[in-house]
Scaffold this motif. Sequence first.
Motif, mmCIF file in Angstrom:
data_model
loop_
_atom_site.group_PDB
_atom_site.id
_atom_site.type_symbol
_atom_site.label_atom_id
_atom_site.label_comp_id
_atom_site.label_asym_id
_atom_site.label_seq_id
_atom_site.Cartn_x
_atom_site.Cartn_y
_atom_site.Cartn_z
ATOM 1 N N ALA A 69 -5.993 -7.242 -6.821
ATOM 2 C CA ALA A 69 -4.918 -6.248 -6.842
ATOM 3 C C ALA A 69 -4.297 -6.083 -5.458
ATOM 4 O O ALA A 69 -3.067 -6.000 -5.314
ATOM 5 C CB ALA A 69 -5.449 -4.913 -7.349
ATOM 6 N N ILE A 70 -5.126 -6.056 -4.409
ATOM 7 C CA ILE A 70 -4.600 -5.886 -3.051
ATOM 8 C C ILE A 70 -3.864 -7.147 -2.610
ATOM 9 O O ILE A 70 -2.831 -7.073 -1.948
ATOM 10 C CB ILE A 70 -5.748 -5.550 -2.080
ATOM 11 N N ARG A 71 -4.374 -8.299 -3.000
ATOM 12 C CA ARG A 71 -3.690 -9.541 -2.617
ATOM 13 C C ARG A 71 -2.289 -9.591 -3.213
ATOM 14 O O ARG A 71 -1.318 -9.930 -2.542
ATOM 15 C CB ARG A 71 -4.521 -10.747 -3.081
ATOM 16 N N ARG A 72 -2.182 -9.241 -4.488
ATOM 17 C CA ARG A 72 -0.867 -9.247 -5.127
ATOM 18 C C ARG A 72 0.027 -8.164 -4.537
ATOM 19 O O ARG A 72 1.225 -8.373 -4.323
ATOM 20 C CB ARG A 72 -1.036 -9.032 -6.627
ATOM 21 N N SER A 73 -0.544 -7.003 -4.279
ATOM 22 C CA SER A 73 0.245 -5.893 -3.738
ATOM 23 C C SER A 73 0.783 -6.235 -2.355
ATOM 24 O O SER A 73 1.968 -6.024 -2.072
ATOM 25 C CB SER A 73 -0.627 -4.632 -3.683
ATOM 26 N N ALA A 74 -0.079 -6.775 -1.488
ATOM 27 C CA ALA A 74 0.358 -7.124 -0.131
ATOM 28 C C ALA A 74 1.391 -8.248 -0.173
ATOM 29 O O ALA A 74 2.371 -8.237 0.576
ATOM 30 C CB ALA A 74 -0.851 -7.534 0.706
ATOM 31 N N ARG A 75 1.178 -9.200 -1.060
ATOM 32 C CA ARG A 75 2.116 -10.318 -1.150
ATOM 33 C C ARG A 75 3.466 -9.867 -1.674
ATOM 34 O O ARG A 75 4.516 -10.366 -1.255
ATOM 35 C CB ARG A 75 1.525 -11.393 -2.054
ATOM 36 N N SER A 76 3.471 -8.923 -2.596
ATOM 37 C CA SER A 76 4.740 -8.444 -3.138
ATOM 38 C C SER A 76 5.589 -7.772 -2.066
ATOM 39 O O SER A 76 6.817 -7.729 -2.190
ATOM 40 C CB SER A 76 4.482 -7.471 -4.293
ATOM 41 N N GLN A 77 4.949 -7.253 -1.007
ATOM 42 C CA GLN A 77 5.681 -6.600 0.073
ATOM 43 C C GLN A 77 5.775 -7.463 1.332
ATOM 44 O O GLN A 77 6.341 -7.029 2.333
ATOM 45 C CB GLN A 77 4.999 -5.262 0.427
ATOM 46 N N GLY A 78 5.198 -8.662 1.282
ATOM 47 C CA GLY A 78 5.230 -9.531 2.459
ATOM 48 C C GLY A 78 4.464 -8.950 3.621
ATOM 49 O O GLY A 78 4.845 -9.139 4.778
ATOM 50 N N LEU A 79 3.362 -8.252 3.335
ATOM 51 C CA LEU A 79 2.567 -7.586 4.371
ATOM 52 C C LEU A 79 1.166 -8.171 4.409
ATOM 53 O O LEU A 79 0.588 -8.507 3.378
ATOM 54 C CB LEU A 79 2.456 -6.081 4.086
ATOM 55 N N ARG A 80 0.599 -8.249 5.604
ATOM 56 C CA ARG A 80 -0.821 -8.570 5.757
ATOM 57 C C ARG A 80 -1.335 -7.783 6.941
ATOM 58 O O ARG A 80 -0.887 -7.979 8.073
ATOM 59 C CB ARG A 80 -1.044 -10.059 5.955
ATOM 60 N N THR A 81 -2.257 -6.880 6.692
ATOM 61 C CA THR A 81 -2.789 -5.999 7.727
ATOM 62 C C THR A 81 -4.290 -6.223 7.857
ATOM 63 O O THR A 81 -4.913 -6.950 7.086
ATOM 64 C CB THR A 81 -2.513 -4.534 7.372
ATOM 65 N N GLU A 82 -4.879 -5.574 8.874
ATOM 66 C CA GLU A 82 -6.328 -5.659 9.050
ATOM 67 C C GLU A 82 -7.049 -5.124 7.818
ATOM 68 O O GLU A 82 -8.076 -5.661 7.402
ATOM 69 C CB GLU A 82 -6.750 -4.868 10.295
ATOM 70 N N ALA A 83 -6.512 -4.070 7.235
ATOM 71 C CA ALA A 83 -7.146 -3.502 6.037
ATOM 72 C C ALA A 83 -7.011 -4.438 4.846
ATOM 73 O O ALA A 83 -7.990 -4.719 4.143
ATOM 74 C CB ALA A 83 -6.526 -2.144 5.722
ATOM 75 N N SER A 84 -5.814 -4.942 4.604
ATOM 76 C CA SER A 84 -5.621 -5.804 3.432
ATOM 77 C C SER A 84 -6.411 -7.092 3.565
ATOM 78 O O SER A 84 -6.903 -7.647 2.574
ATOM 79 C CB SER A 84 -4.133 -6.115 3.239
ATOM 80 N N ALA A 85 -6.555 -7.619 4.795
ATOM 81 C CA ALA A 85 -7.326 -8.853 4.990
ATOM 82 C C ALA A 85 -8.771 -8.666 4.551
ATOM 83 O O ALA A 85 -9.393 -9.577 3.988
ATOM 84 C CB ALA A 85 -7.276 -9.271 6.455
ATOM 85 N N ARG A 86 -9.310 -7.483 4.776
ATOM 86 C CA ARG A 86 -10.699 -7.229 4.370
ATOM 87 C C ARG A 86 -10.799 -6.949 2.874
ATOM 88 O O ARG A 86 -11.728 -7.421 2.211
ATOM 89 C CB ARG A 86 -11.259 -6.066 5.188
ATOM 90 N N TYR A 87 -9.869 -6.187 2.338
ATOM 91 C CA TYR A 87 -9.903 -5.928 0.895
ATOM 92 C C TYR A 87 -9.697 -7.214 0.091
ATOM 93 O O TYR A 87 -10.286 -7.387 -0.975
ATOM 94 C CB TYR A 87 -8.835 -4.907 0.518
ATOM 95 N N GLU A 88 -8.863 -8.109 0.597
ATOM 96 C CA GLU A 88 -8.613 -9.354 -0.123
ATOM 97 C C GLU A 88 -9.877 -10.214 -0.213
ATOM 98 O O GLU A 88 -10.068 -10.946 -1.175
ATOM 99 C CB GLU A 88 -7.497 -10.147 0.568
ATOM 100 N N ARG A 89 -10.723 -10.129 0.785
ATOM 101 C CA ARG A 89 -11.972 -10.891 0.756
ATOM 102 C C ARG A 89 -13.065 -10.149 -0.007
ATOM 103 O O ARG A 89 -13.988 -10.780 -0.501
ATOM 104 C CB ARG A 89 -12.456 -11.173 2.175
ATOM 105 N N GLY A 90 -12.960 -8.838 -0.077
ATOM 106 C CA GLY A 90 -13.953 -8.073 -0.817
ATOM 107 C C GLY A 90 -14.760 -7.176 0.094
ATOM 108 O O GLY A 90 -15.588 -7.655 0.873
ATOM 109 N N VAL A 91 -14.529 -5.877 0.004
ATOM 110 C CA VAL A 91 -15.244 -4.905 0.832
ATOM 111 C C VAL A 91 -16.562 -4.539 0.160
ATOM 112 O O VAL A 91 -16.644 -4.424 -1.061
ATOM 113 C CB VAL A 91 -14.365 -3.656 1.068
ATOM 114 N N ASN A 92 -17.589 -4.349 0.981
ATOM 115 C CA ASN A 92 -18.915 -4.013 0.477
ATOM 116 C C ASN A 92 -18.958 -2.556 0.025
ATOM 117 O O ASN A 92 -18.916 -1.636 0.836
ATOM 118 C CB ASN A 92 -19.951 -4.266 1.578
ATOM 119 N N SER A 93 -19.037 -2.349 -1.285
ATOM 120 C CA SER A 93 -19.046 -0.984 -1.815
ATOM 121 C C SER A 93 -20.341 -0.250 -1.512
ATOM 122 O O SER A 93 -20.374 0.981 -1.513
ATOM 123 C CB SER A 93 -18.826 -1.019 -3.331
#
Length: 820
Positions: free
Chosen positions: A351-375
């Motif tokens: 979901a974050i990968r698609r959301s960031a791509r739809s806006q042409g954004l890549r941030t420190e937060a999105s880079a980690r969410y795209e790989r999978g954050v440890n819940s």
Amino acid sequence: MRISLNWLRELVDINVSPEALADMLTMAGFEVEEIEDRRTWADGVVVGRVLERQPHPNADKLSVCTVDIGADAPSTIVCGAANVRADIYVPVATLGTHLPIIDLTIRPRKLRDVPSEGMICSLAEVGLAKESEGIHIFPQDSLQVGMDARPLLGLDDVILDLTSTANRADALSMVGIAREVAALTGATLKLPEVPELPVKSGGKDLALRISEPGACPIYMGTVIKGVAIAPSPEWLQRRLQAAGTRPINNVVDVTNYVLLEWGQPLHAFDGDRLRAIAGSSDLTLGVRFARNGETLTTLDSQARKLTDQTLLITANDQPVALAGVMGGENSEVYADTTNLVLEAAVFDSVAIRRSARSQGLRTEASARYERGVNSAELELACRRALALLVELAGGTVDVQTVADARPGGAMATRTIELRLERLNQVLGPIELDKEARPGEGEIGDLPPAEVERILTALGCELTPISAAGDVWRVSVPPYRHRDLEREIDLIEEVARVYGYNNFCDTLPAKTELGFLSPDYALTRQIHHAFKAVGLTEVIHYSLVKPDGDNQIALSNPLFVEYSALRTEMLTALIDAFQYNLEQGNGALNAYEIGRVFWREEDGLYEGDRLAGIMGGDASVGRWVRSGREQPMTWFEAKGVLESAFRQLGVAVEFQPDRRNPLLHPGRTASLWVQGERLGTFGQIHPQERQRRGLPDEVYAFELDLDLLLEDMSDEARITPIFKPYSAYPASDRDLAFFAPIQFSVAEIERAVRKTAGKLLDSVELFDEYRGESVPEGKRSLAFRLVYRASDRTLTDEDIEPVHQKVREALQEKFQVSLRS
């Protein structure tokens, strides 16, 4: 990620050089791209105290300072900074110091006739700022003059710039790297202590409404009241700067600090602004996908049009942030903020990968969410941030609301069975005596104790499930849940930590000398043959524009122009021919071997093709024709193709064809090999040539490579049978007749060979005529038939009956009118 060695040493007890650590991490799969040794930036810079400041006698903007740097006598230093004054502590670059950031070596010199014995430094001159308005003044009241200034400036550190593989989301944090270093070195891990804070659960001050639990399984919102926005303490700013992050204020810096430390993105909202946006004192934070037409101005001051793929954080259904990517400008923390709402959440990586791509954004937060954050460590990271906010911003933790959509709120766990036999089978033997020279020590398998040590150091729990202790049930730690899924993953971890270079080099038990596969060897012959006839190999993309009914379209194309797979290769070759002409490079004579793809009712298909294009004047020395070009004729182009086939030993028959819309309907032939259609050859269609501005004489072909290879690999062709040459002379006969135009020469030749039998040595067309004296709808053809026997000289009595039989067969089958 940029790793501060000083920060890392607080988390794991190590005492190795930066170079040795970088080599160790690289061998373990974390490539260190650069070692930034900040100690060299201010080597030779000491703490000095300005004893006296006098104006320069010959310059209005310069000052003459007397500075105590701990030497026998104070130094005289000319300084141009406006903020220099007496009785301050400053960094002083002594004589002989080299400042690499500005590439300057300090030497004694005179400035407007006044000698200067050093330089008082600004932060820009030691690499800590891009620009500085004046010299740096240490805030401490009393310092020891002459001491090394680097610890005070934070320049006693080394930064390792490393990259991790896409499956290692946990490695995008200091804690994750510390765990790896502890496992590699056996050192003690010292994770930060996170205190428990009293937090009220729920309450009317903050409610949550997660409309998309699949995209946001966990969301924690915490209200903090009474914060005071101020600059962060110096230690925090230095750590952020070392990691490449710009300090902003104490609240934002805390969220960034926890992001770097634990790998958990956080976001702080201004609570009062959220309520103003919501239009109510009762605040409900929500997570949903955007509706088409909605807009949001993000923290970078960009007004963004939202799509239905953009995941949002809302306040009473009003967008306030791009979830997991970037906050909104209308709810950001500013200088007058007093109340906060701290967001800590886990978002789905897709979901974050698609959301960031739809806006042409890549941030420190999105880079980690795209790989999978440890819940599993979400709550821990949240508590760490709250403790720092209380300490640095003076806030009071009020209410916390949690939405957890996981089944039973359970932590993700996994158990994998690991077999020592399989591990040694995959990894191979090791040298048991590491001190022995390579190849001279005793060889053996990796012992069970070493496997247990490595996996335990990585946080796994091992339970033996066999009597011999060589099979374990391995419980994977929560922070490695996303990448340790199978037995082979555990085997890779053992190899990585033990060291790939510590395993012996062994060859497979059954080895063979290198050889070319039959298809590859035959393909090489095809390359040689087509290069020999003057064609140059070209390569095009397999992706094309979607403009055909039977095309296979990509579900996730990068560009619309490359969103379908090609169904034929001629179009790209014609494009290349046109491009070469437009660039003044002349006609392109080229061929290409590639793959085409197509769709049929019963499924998707692919096949290899050989295609080519040729044209222009291949001759040299046009002065004999007054500079005029002599374009390639249809038969010359056909001869080029036949010459290549002759080298390959393939007998190809040409038949008229009209099916390819890119080729001239009256100058196109289908190619046949042993009754199977090989491909098409012809002249480019006049309309296509006119549309592209091409010359008239351009020819192209496309062949089925698989069928060509099949014919070339025929056993009789690979191992030819020798046939003795005839020692007796040949006898030739000419045969001329009028033949209907609808019959091809290839059909007539085939009939002649079949009728004449073994006595016929060869048949060749040597004349064709259309025009005066030729009946309408017919053409005049003349063939030369050569007869030869292997055991005698043929006489007229031998040849004439066969020749007459050929005449009769032609008259019967093709309705020819004999002229001879």
